[in-house]
Every structure is written in structure tokens, then in C-alpha cells.
Design an enzyme around this catalytic site. Structure first.
Site, PDB file in Angstrom:
ATOM      1  N   ARG A 257     -20.399 -10.273  -5.080  1.00 18.73           N
ATOM      2  CA  ARG A 257     -20.001  -9.441  -6.218  1.00 18.73           C
ATOM      3  C   ARG A 257     -18.714  -8.664  -5.961  1.00 18.73           C
ATOM      4  O   ARG A 257     -17.974  -8.349  -6.879  1.00 18.73           O
ATOM      5  CB  ARG A 257     -21.097  -8.421  -6.529  1.00 18.73           C
ATOM      6  CG  ARG A 257     -22.307  -9.041  -7.169  1.00 18.73           C
ATOM      7  CD  ARG A 257     -23.379  -7.989  -7.356  1.00 18.73           C
ATOM      8  NE  ARG A 257     -24.657  -8.644  -7.607  1.00 18.73           N
ATOM      9  CZ  ARG A 257     -25.833  -8.070  -7.409  1.00 18.73           C
ATOM     10  NH1 ARG A 257     -25.894  -6.830  -6.947  1.00 18.73           N
ATOM     11  NH2 ARG A 257     -26.932  -8.721  -7.669  1.00 18.73           N
TER      12      ARG A 257
ATOM     13  N   ALA B 219     -25.190 -15.421  -8.143  1.00 16.32           N
ATOM     14  CA  ALA B 219     -25.652 -16.797  -8.075  1.00 16.32           C
ATOM     15  C   ALA B 219     -27.117 -16.879  -8.453  1.00 16.32           C
ATOM     16  O   ALA B 219     -27.901 -15.992  -8.123  1.00 16.32           O
ATOM     17  CB  ALA B 219     -25.446 -17.346  -6.672  1.00 16.32           C
TER      18      ALA B 219
ATOM     19  N   GLY C 132     -36.811  10.556   6.252  1.00 11.63           N
ATOM     20  CA  GLY C 132     -36.783   9.350   7.096  1.00 11.63           C
ATOM     21  C   GLY C 132     -35.942   9.589   8.339  1.00 11.63           C
ATOM     22  O   GLY C 132     -34.741   9.809   8.258  1.00 11.63           O
TER      23      GLY C 132
ATOM     24  N   ARG D 275     -35.085  -0.438   4.704  1.00  6.05           N
ATOM     25  CA  ARG D 275     -34.397  -1.331   3.785  1.00  6.05           C
ATOM     26  C   ARG D 275     -35.308  -2.478   3.381  1.00  6.05           C
ATOM     27  O   ARG D 275     -36.213  -2.852   4.103  1.00  6.05           O
ATOM     28  CB  ARG D 275     -33.117  -1.870   4.430  1.00  6.05           C
ATOM     29  CG  ARG D 275     -32.132  -0.772   4.820  1.00  6.05           C
ATOM     30  CD  ARG D 275     -30.825  -1.349   5.347  1.00  6.05           C
ATOM     31  NE  ARG D 275     -30.092  -2.097   4.334  1.00  6.05           N
ATOM     32  CZ  ARG D 275     -29.288  -1.541   3.424  1.00  6.05           C
ATOM     33  NH1 ARG D 275     -29.127  -0.215   3.394  1.00  6.05           N
ATOM     34  NH2 ARG D 275     -28.654  -2.281   2.551  1.00  6.05           N
TER      35      ARG D 275
ATOM     36  N   HIS E 153     -14.592   3.323  38.801  1.00  3.34           N
ATOM     37  CA  HIS E 153     -14.929   4.728  38.984  1.00  3.34           C
ATOM     38  C   HIS E 153     -13.767   5.579  38.512  1.00  3.34           C
ATOM     39  O   HIS E 153     -12.623   5.234  38.767  1.00  3.34           O
ATOM     40  CB  HIS E 153     -15.181   4.995  40.469  1.00  3.34           C
ATOM     41  CG  HIS E 153     -15.557   6.426  40.748  1.00  3.34           C
ATOM     42  ND1 HIS E 153     -16.794   6.935  40.426  1.00  3.34           N
ATOM     43  CD2 HIS E 153     -14.848   7.439  41.302  1.00  3.34           C
ATOM     44  CE1 HIS E 153     -16.840   8.206  40.784  1.00  3.34           C
ATOM     45  NE2 HIS E 153     -15.674   8.548  41.310  1.00  3.34           N
TER      46      HIS E 153
END
Lengths: 472, 582
Positions: free
Chosen positions: A37, A117, A183, A274, A446
Site C-alpha cells: 500500500r 491484493a 503492556g 501483535r 580492549h
């Protein structure tokens, strides 16, 4: 015998899975159509996910470090935040990357179509173009890479500009005085971190036992401690209702240790996971099977029950990560090209881009425990890392999860500044079936944080230079 | 909400086909009540529920393949587990006679029991064990110099769990290191007074024990919950392994021998990616794994010669060469077979439907492939004139019926073959190629192929040579019925030395049966019919039975096979020979 002609393939969805598949298919000489899209390839990751959030998290980290600099004798004063410019920086990042992908698609002769589609049959899709009009085209193979979208909890659905999801939160329309993040997964914590740095009083509520469910607790702990200082509150209970009032959203809490049953927030961000985008029109005209939780069922070649149709990325299952999708996309294309390949990684790294970052790869302690698998764990606390001390960030931890018999590295877990970069070495070690000895004997530069990986391997043998442990 | 997952079914059984679903959403379910019938390679078993409540959602369908750990259904207002202990302990008693194999409880072993392996704690400083049994409180012991507190990173105990001296109870992160803190007490945990993430000071109360339970030092015992898991699993295994039992007996309807445990914590592979079979990561670099796949070799079967068993590119090539050369020796059986060439995309030519291969079919496919690929087959054809035998058969039929059997050609063939096998012992033998020996069997057990709804089954009749035709007819009738009623036990199908397969009931003039490995010969019977036979200087209508003998040419030569089959044909022609020679 007729000569084998190059297949004609369509990829539905232009995210990191879709465009990686499209570009490889083009490189292999296939005829490629990529449908999405948006104006350019990129998908959620580039437009509304990984990339914009990382741009904002970088800014958050700079703000936080400037505040922290007081401890080192440098004071900048309170930052003045120009939200509009911040937004345009972020949008610039997104545009640069997505338009770059658009150009690469063109250069590779991938036909990029903006639209939606739907399936007419196993090989034919109807593309409804964004600007109107449509066409039906038949392909030899189709790859579904439609990704996922933020999950919605019906009881917490409220049509209000004060209610945010990960997409609208990234728009940064303003900096609310108070923000509740529902969440405590990685998306909630990353966005919570951004808003807290910009000046919001952020509260997080997570209904399971702790932040980042699924991750090893010892990795989460340092982050938890830091977030406790950065956030207003970390609540481990549930939200039962939200309702809009004149001055904000009233949120009702429930749970064992609820202190305040109700509170009003300027804005509420819901980030509770999700959901796969598997409701594709006409999919019932193919043999593609959608399993429980909405994931499209595929075999290890990423092929659905319909031999002409493949599926990759978030829409086929956890973990829903961009790099998993890209690898799957490339595997699917190679399989279409007739190579005998399968998606069978030994490790998929996961990174939480909070501060400190948390990253892990391969076997986790939690998982080993669940499987009753015997392991040895070697831990190197960053308090013993010179580099961590110079950064004034010693709360980190690097650990290796090892097979006791072969001393092979099965998993790596890191918490600390830059853990996301460090995990790559761990993933390579797992994929190459490296032994603890291999990592211990590899010279690391290092002073760097990467030394902690080598030192953790040394801890396993009880011979770490920087960490004294009495003999067992 | 509670989930019910498919519990572990036994060693090497990881999945089964759902044959019958006995629950539906909205119905109530009680512990122990049958949920479904599952067909595994070994048997059909009923799976009992370990939870009670109202079924909310059923997540499987009939005909599906179900794996251990898969969620079967969810329960609302679920209760479960109260009766766990009683059930669990009674379960082994209810389990059928065969001994449960006490498979090492790998999966359920407590994550880090080994109390002997002294905790790696830097500072597992003087943990003074209590002097009297009265002490039932565990407080954080001194951790070392200048360490007064730590953050509780991981809590390893919970109320009701058994804890023993030396067993780690938590991981504590101090300024210097993360240490495991071992318990100084043994007993059953009553209350835990800290939680993960807490900051804990030296001397702070960590947990208390059940009064009176302190003295018992079950030093290495797993927690009670785990114990009951073990019982449950063992009972279940006993049921399903079902050696010497029929499929029905394996799990009697009224008395499911499974203990009900509220939460089966089966090994679940939660974080795996879609489509990835979980077999543990193989120690090989990505390009090596890909090479193996390209060569069609299962990388898990390749021995790695590198450090820690790492598989190199050279290991893969070497292995491939050995497989191709057939030199992979007898050791690696089915696993070493090269994969079959990929199938074409059939859907290019029309609609297709894919159905999973179920228990018996799958087993038959494997067995036939094994027999066909390891035995050089030859089939010898002959015909037997059974005109006179037919008269005898009709005459003796009532007698057989009296004994509960049916006087069939197969029943007579059993007797004929038993006699022949005595005279030709190499047909009653097996080959041991590894030791280069022939195994002659001094017993004659003959299998008879039976066509059932579920596919081909071969029940075996024992000591055929010691039984008369009427007895054999009765036994054969009984076994065939058992086979069709799904009541055959694995033992009923074992130990054969020769096999008879009769397709005469359907038709045909001859066929090439496949030897039932590790036997060396099989006799096929086709449909008998009237044929003109030249005898006494003219054609006479005679009843003729076509015989097909397939044999293993490694052991049996063509001439022997011709003689053996001729002997059988003559035995059919002159039934009185049986009584003389058999």
C-alpha cells in the site's frame, strides 16, 4: 525437453520479509511483482516500527546521558524540546530509507505496485490499485508477506485521540503530561522510554508476573531497576476499563497489589502484542490453511498447503521479528528457485532497545528449564568490565548458556548498554557450534564491552582475568 | 482458564492421529474422563483429561496429527489437581500388568537438583545447619565479607515443594557476583516470604517449613508435584506400551489407568519459529547444514568428528560417500537411507488432496520398504489340484464349525506349510548378515495376512505343527475376528517364522507377495477354479489352486524353492500324505 523458464512471482507485502524476497528473486533472474500500500517498500518496520522508534530512542538516550553528565561534572541544564523538529528528523530517517528501497527496487527491475491484493485462485491475484482501478494477474508462485498489526483488546477499545497504539505513538503529536503504557513487552517499554525522556510521567502496567515476559529474569532485572527511576510507576496488575473524561482517560485497575484502583492519564498507549494479517480476501479460494492464533501454516520451506503459495514473516508465526522475516523471505525464494533449502536457524537473536538494552539468542535459561534440559550458565557481571566502568554503566551482565557435556555454546544473553550490537557475536558462535574454549581463545579488543563475551567463556573455566572466583 | 495439553505418551512416541474426539465446547469435563482416542504407531489409546471444568474451546479436529505438548482444549472455571495425589498413587496399581519402563524422567527432572554439586556461590559461607529439628525457618545466611544484601534474581522454590539441604533455593545478585543460595534445611516448604526482584538482607526470613516435616531428609527427592507427574507418566506409559495387551485392554474404558494431574508440564517448545521441527540445534555451521540438505541427508544422523561433536563439511561429504557406496554398514538403518527424489508438483495437472499416513499404513509402508530393499525377491509359481481336497473340506466343515472355526483353504494351507517347513528347514529360518549366520528356528509359527479396515495385519498362529486342522481352523477364525475388531495385541503379531497370504477370496490367477522380513519366504494363494487337466489320457475338469511362493534368494536357491512348492502342491493334491508325513 523444454528449457526451464524463470518463474513469474508475486510478493504481497513490502516489509523486510517481502522486499528481501523480492530483491533476491530479482537477483536470481525471476520476474518479480511486489505489492504494497505504501509509496515505497519498507513495511511496518521502516514506516511504523523498528526504524522510527530507533531514531527516537537515540534521541532519548542523548537526553538521558546529558542529564546523567551532571555526575561527571558537566551540566547542560534542562533540554528544550522542539517536537516538530524531532518529528521531522524521524520522518527524514524513514523517507531516506524507504525511498532508497524504492530506488533499489527500480534498479533491480522489480515491478512495484501500490495497492491491495486479493486471491482469485491459487495462482491469480487481483490487485486493487491505490489510485483506483485494478487488474488480475496470474503468477507461477505467490509469497504472502502481509505482516502483523497491533493487537486490540476489545474492552480497552476507545475511539479517542488520547488512546494511542504503537503507530500513533510514533507520530509524537505532543508530549503528554502523563502517559499510561498498557503492556510491558518490548514495544511498550521502548516507547515508554521515549516519552519519559521527552518529559512525560510514564506508568507501565503489565498483567503477567514481570516486564518482558519470556526473557530471563536476571537480564530483565537491571532494566527494571533503571525503569523504576525513569518511570512514574511499574504496575504488575490488570486494566479492567478505560473511559474518556474531559481532562483525560480514566483507567481502572485490578489485581493483587493495586494501590490506586482508578487514575486519570492524559494519554494511554496500548501495546499488548501483535496479530498476524492473515485475513486476506480470497484466501479461501486457495488451499492455504490458517491455524489457531491466525498464523498461516507453512512447512519448513515456508510453503503453505497450497503448493503455489508461500508465506513468510509475522504472518506465519513467532518470533515476529524483521530479521526472521528477511531470512524466511530469502529461504522461500531459494526454494522456489529449486534449491533444497529450509528455514532452520539454530538461533534467532532478539533485542529490546531500551536503556540498558537486552538481547538474547539461541537457548534461554527459561526455555532450558521448561524443557528440563541440563545446561551450565557462565555469567560475567559488567562491574568487572573496564569499559563499562568508563561508561559509568556497570549494571550489565553477559552470560553464556552451555551444554555441559560438549561445552558448546547454546545460548547467549546480554543486558547492558549496546547489548543489541554485542549479541551478533553470540549468534555467530551458536550458528558455528563454537565451544566455550573457542570464544575464550579468540582475542577481543580492549577495552570494549565485547570483551565480556570472552570473559564469560573464561568464567566457565574459572579462569577469568577480571573476575576472581574461589575454586569450587 | 486452564489448558489441557497432550501428555507424554511414552518413549519414542511423539505424536498420534486423532481418531475420535469425545468432547465439545460447552460440555463439562471431569478429571479422568476420556477426551479422545489417539492412534499411535503402537496402539489406539484413550486419553483421559487431567483437568475438570467446562470446556471453552476445542483446538483439535478429528483426523489431525497431534503432538505431545499440543493444547487440546481449554477449560473455564477449571479445577484440577485436588485429587492429584490420591489418583497418582493409585495409578500404578491400576496400570496393566506389563511393567512400566521407568524411562528416565528427563523432561520433568527438576531443573537443577544435584545437591551434591556444591553451589558455585562464591560466598556460600558457613551455612550452619540447624542443630535441632525444631528449626523450620530459613534465613539468608552470611554471604561473605562486606556483603550484607542482594537482589533476588531467581526464586527456585514455591510453597508445597520439597526442599533438601544443599539444594539451591534462589539466585542472589550481590555487588560482586550472582550467587546461588543453598538451603540449610530439609522438608516441605510452607510459606515463601520473599519474591523475585526483592532486595534481601542477611538474616532476613526466606521461607518456612511445614511443621514436623523438617526431620525427613529426602535428600534427592523431587518435589511432590514432580513425583506425581512421574507416577502419572509411568502409568500412562504402562498403558500405552501395551505389550502383551490388546488395544482395548491397554486403556479399559471404565478404569483409565492414567493419573490425573492438574498441570502436565510437558516439554514445550514455545519459542520456536513456525515450521521448524524442534530437534535441538545441530552442531554444524549454517553452510554445512545446507550442504547436507542439498545432498538429501539428515544432518542429525551424521557423526561429527570436530570438537564437541561439530560436523564439518568434510564429515558430510564422507558420510554421503559412505551412504552412496552402501558402506554405511548395518548400523544406520532407515535413518541412513537417502531421501526419495522430490515429488513433482501434482497440482499442476489438477486438484489434489493430501491425507496424512495413519498408524497401520505408515507402519506397513516402512516395513514393506525395509523388506523390499533388503531382500532379493524371487517368486515361484505352481498349481495344486485340490479336487479331492475340496471333497474332504466339505466333509470336515461341520466338524470345524462345531469347534467354532471355518474349514477354509487357508486353514488347510497352514497345516500343509507346517509339514513342508519341517522337511525344508531353510524356509523356517532368518539371515543374520552382520554375524554371517543363518538362524534356524525350531518352532513353526505361521502368520496369516488379514485385510482389515485399518489396513493389512498379520496375526501369528503358534506351534502350527502341533495342532490339527480343526484346531487351526478355529484359531484362525478367532484371530481374524480379533484383527477386524481391533483387538489384536502386538504379541499376537510377533514371532512368525513364515507367512501365508490368501487373495483367493477376491480373485486373481497369481501374484508376487513380499517376504515378511525377517522371515525368508511367503506363500500366496490365489482363486481356485475349474480347469481342464490332462490326466488318464484325456482332459478332465479339476479344481485347481494357483500358488505363488516368494523367497529370499540370499538363503534359498531356485531349485529348493521349486521343490518346496511342489511338495506343498502335492500335499494339497494328496491330503492323506499330511497324516503320514506331517
Amino acid at each position: 525437453m523444454t528449457e526451464r523458464s524463470q518463474p513469474n512471482i508475486a510478493i504481497v507485502g513490502g516489509g523486510p520479509g517481502g522486499y528481501a524476497a523480492a530483491f533476491l528473486a530479482a537477483d536470481l533472474g525471476m520476474n518479480v511483482t511486489l505489492i504494497d500500500r505504501e509509496q515505497n517498500p519498507g513495511g511496518v518496520c521502516l514506516y511504523r516500527g523498528c526504524i522510527p522508534s530507533k531514531a527516537l530512542l537515540h534521541v532519548a538516550k542523548v537526553i538521558d546521558e546529558c542529564r546523567h553528565a551532571k555526575n561527571w561534572g558537566i551540566e547542560f541544564g534542562e533540554p528544550r524540546i522542539d517536537v516538530a523538529r524531532l518529528r521531522s528528523f524521524k520522518e527524514g530517517v524513514v523517507n531516506k530509507l524507504t525511498s532508497g528501497l524504492g530506488q533499489i527496487a527500480k534498479a533491480r527491475k522489480v515491478q512495484y505496485i501500490r495497492g491491495d491484493a486479493s486471491f482469485e485462485n491459487s495462482n491469480t491475484i487481483r490487485i486493487t490499485k491505490n489510485g483506483g482501478g485494478g487488474e488480475s494477474t496470474t503468477f507461477d508462485r505467490i509469497i504472502i508477506a502481509t505482516g502483523s498489526r497491533p493487537a486490540v483488546i476489545p474492552t480497552l477499545k476507545l475511539d479517542s485521540p488520547r488512546m494511542l497504539d504503537s503507530t500513533s505513538a510514533l507520530d509524537i503529536n505532543d508530549v503528554p503530561g502523563t502517559l499510561l503504557v498498557i503492556g510491558g513487552g518490548y514495544i511498550g517499554l521502548e516507547l515508554g522510554t521515549v516519552y519519559a525522556a521527552l518529559g512525560s510521567k510514564v506508568s507501565v502496567v503489565e498483567m503477567t508476573g514481570g516486564l518482558l515476559p519470556g526473557a530471563d529474569r536476571d537480564l530483565v532485572l537491571p532494566l527494571h531497576k533503571r525503569l523504576e527511576k525513569m518511570f512514574d510507576a511499574i504496575l504488575l496488575n490488570t486494566v479492567t476499563a478505560v473511559k474518556e473524561e474531559a481532562n483525560g482517560i480514566r483507567v481502572c485497575f485490578d489485581g493483587k497489589d493495586v494501590k490506586e484502583r482508578e487514575k486519570v492519564f492524559d494519554k494511554v498507549l496500548v501495546s499488548v502484542g501483535r496479530k498476524p494479517n492473515s485475513q486476506i480476501a480470497g484466501l479461501d479460494r486457495t488451499q492455504v490453511r490458517v491455524g489457531d492464533r491466525g498464523f498461516i501454516q507453512v512447512n519448513k520451506h515456508l510453503q503453505t498447503d497450497d503448493p503455489s503459495i508461500y508465506a513468510i514473516g509475522d504472518v506465519v508465526g513467532e518470533p515476529m521479528l524483521a530479521h526472521k522475516a528477511s531470512h524466511e523471505g530469502r529461504t522461500a525464494v531459494e526454494h522456489i528457485a529449486g534449491h533444497k533449502v529450509a528455514f532452520e536457524p539454530n538461533a534467532i537473536p532478539a533485542v529490546v532497545f531500551t536503556d540498558p538494552e537486552i538481547a538474547w539468542s539461541g537457548l534461554t535459561e527459561t526455555q532450558a528449564e521448561k524443557e528440563g534440559r541440563e545446561i551450565k550458565v557462565a555469567k560475567f557481571p559488567w562491574a568487572a568490565s573496564g569499559r563499562a566502568v568508563t561508561l559509568d554503566r556497570t549494571e550489565g551482565l553477559t552470560k553464556l548458556i552451555l551444554d555441559p557435556a560438549s561445552e558448546r555454546i547454546l545460548g547467549v544473553g546480554i543486558v547492558g548498554s549496546g547489548a543489541g550490537e554485542l549479541i551478533a557475536e553470540g549468534t555467530l558462535a551458536i550458528e558455528m557450534a563454537a565451544l566455550a574454549k573457542d570464544v575464550a581463545l579468540t582475542i577481543h579488543p580492549h577495552p570494549t564491552l565485547s570483551e565480556t563475551v570472552m570473559q564469560a567463556a573464561e568464567v566457565f573455566f574459572g579462569t577469568s582475568t577480571d573476575l576472581y572466583r574461589p575454586r569450587r | 482458564m486452564t489448558e489441557f495439553k497432550l501428555p507424554e505418551l511414552g518413549e519414542n512416541i511423539h505424536q498420534g492421529d486423532l481418531v475420535r474426539l469425545m468432547i465439545a465446547p460447552g460440555a463439562s469435563i471431569a478429571e479422568g474422563q476420556a477426551v479422545m482416542e489417539l492412534e499411535t504407531d503402537k496402539a489406539v489409546v484413550e486419553v483421559p483429561s487431567s483437568v475438570s471444568g467446562t470446556i471453552k474451546e476445542v483446538l483439535v479436529k478429528q483426523g489431525e496429527k497431534i503432538k505431545v505438548g499440543q493444547v487440546i482444549f481449554t477449560v473455564e472455571n477449571g479445577a484440577g489437581g485436588k485429587r492429584v495425589e490420591a489418583k497418582a498413587s493409585s495409578a500404578p496399581a491400576a496400570a496393566p500388568k506389563s511393567e512400566p519402563k521407568p524411562a528416565a524422567p528427563k523432561s520433568e527432572a527438576p531443573p537443577k537438583p544435584a545437591p551434591s554439586a556444591a553451589p558455585k556461590a562464591t560466598a556460600s559461607a558457613p551455612v550452619v545447619p540447624s542443630e535441632s529439628n525444631e528449626v523450620s525457618e530459613f534465613k539468608l545466611p552470611e554471604l561473605g565479607e562486606n556483603i550484607h544484601q542482594g537482589d533476588l534474581v531467581r526464586l527456585m522454590i514455591s510453597p508445597g515443594a520439597q526442599v533438601s539441604e544443599g539444594q539451591p533455593v534462589m539466585e542472589l545478585e550481590t555487588e560482586k557476583a550472582v550467587v546461588e543460595v543453598p538451603s540449610s534445611l530439609s522438608g516441605i516448604v510452607k510459606g515463601v516470604h520473599v519474591s523475585q526482584g526483592d532486595q534481601i538482607k542477611v538474616g532476613q526470613l526466606i521461607f518456612t517449613l511445614e511443621p514436623g516435616a523438617t526431620s525427613q531428609t529426602h535428600s534427592q527427592q523431587p518435589s511432590r508435584a514432580e513425583e506425581s507427574h512421574d507416577h502419572a507418566r509411568m502409568a500412562f506409559q504402562a498403558a500405552i506400551q501395551s505389550e502383551g495387551k490388546t488395544e482395548e485392554q491397554a486403556l479399559p474404558r471404565d478404569q483409565p489407568p492414567t493419573a490425573s494431574v492438574a498441570t502436565f508440564s510437558m516439554p514445550l517448545h514455545l519459542d520456536r519459529a513456525a515450521g521448524v521441527e524442534h530437534r535441538g540445534p545441530v552442531p554444524a555451521a549454517p553452510h554445512v547444514r545446507r550442504l547436507a540438505r542439498e545432498l538429501g541427508i539428515d544432518i542429525h544422523s551424521i557423526p561429527g568428528n570436530g570438537p564437541g561433536g561439530r560436523i564439518s563439511e568434510a564429515d558430510v561429504k564422507l558420510y554421503a560417500k559412505s551412504v552412496i557406496a552402501g558402506a554405511a554398514s548395518g548400523a544406520g538403518s532407515a535413518a541412513t537411507h537417502l531421501q526419495q527424489p522430490a515429488l513433482p508438483d501434482f497440482s499442476k495437472w489438477g486438484k489434489i488432496e493430501r491425507v496424512s499416513m495413519r498408524g497401520v499404513r505408515r507402519k506397513t509402508a516402512e516395513h514393506m520398504w525395509e523388506a523390499w530393499s533388503s531382500i532379493p525377491h524371487v517368486t515361484q509359481q505352481d498349481k495344486a489340484d485340490i479336487t479331492e481336497l475340496e471333497q474332504l473340506r466339505t466333509k470336515f466343515a461341520p466338524k470345524a464349525a462345531e469347534a467354532g472355526g471355518k474349514m477354509t483353504v487357508t486353514a488347510i494351507a497352514l497345516k500343509v506349510c507346517a509339514s513342508a517347513l519341517k522337511i525344508f528347514p531353510q524356509f523356517n529360518a532368518s539371515i543374520d548378515m552382520e554375524k554371517e549366520e543363518i538362524v534356524y528356528k525350531q518352532f513353526i509359527n505361521i502368520g496369516v495376512a488379514v485385510d482389515t479396515d485399518r489396513g493389512l495385519l498379520v496375526p501369528v498362529i503358534r506351534d502350527v505343527d502341533k495342532k490339527n486342522i480343526v484346531e487351526l481352523a478355529a484359531e484362525l477364525t478367532g484371530l481374524s475376528k480379533k484383527a477386524r475388531d481391533k483387538k489384536l495385541s502386538p504379541a499376537d503379531m510377533e514371532g512368525g517364522t513364515f507367512t501365508i497370504t490368501n487373495l483367493g477370496g477376491i480373485g486373481g490367477t497369481g501374484f508376487s507377495p513380499i517376504v515378511n522380513y525377517p522371515e525368508v519366504a511367503i506363500l500366496g494363494l490365489s482363486r481356485s477354479g475349474m480347469e481342464p487337466v490332462w490326466m488318464n489320457n484325456k482332459f478332465e475338469p479339476r479344481m485347481v489352486l494357483p500358488l505363488s511362493l516368494s523367497y529370499d534368494h540370499r538363503l534359498i536357491d531356485g531349485a529348493d524353492a521349486a521343490r518346496f512348492l511342489r511338495w506343498i502342491a502335492e500335499a494339497f493334491e494328496q491330503p492323506f500324505l499330511l497324516s503320514v508325513q506331517g
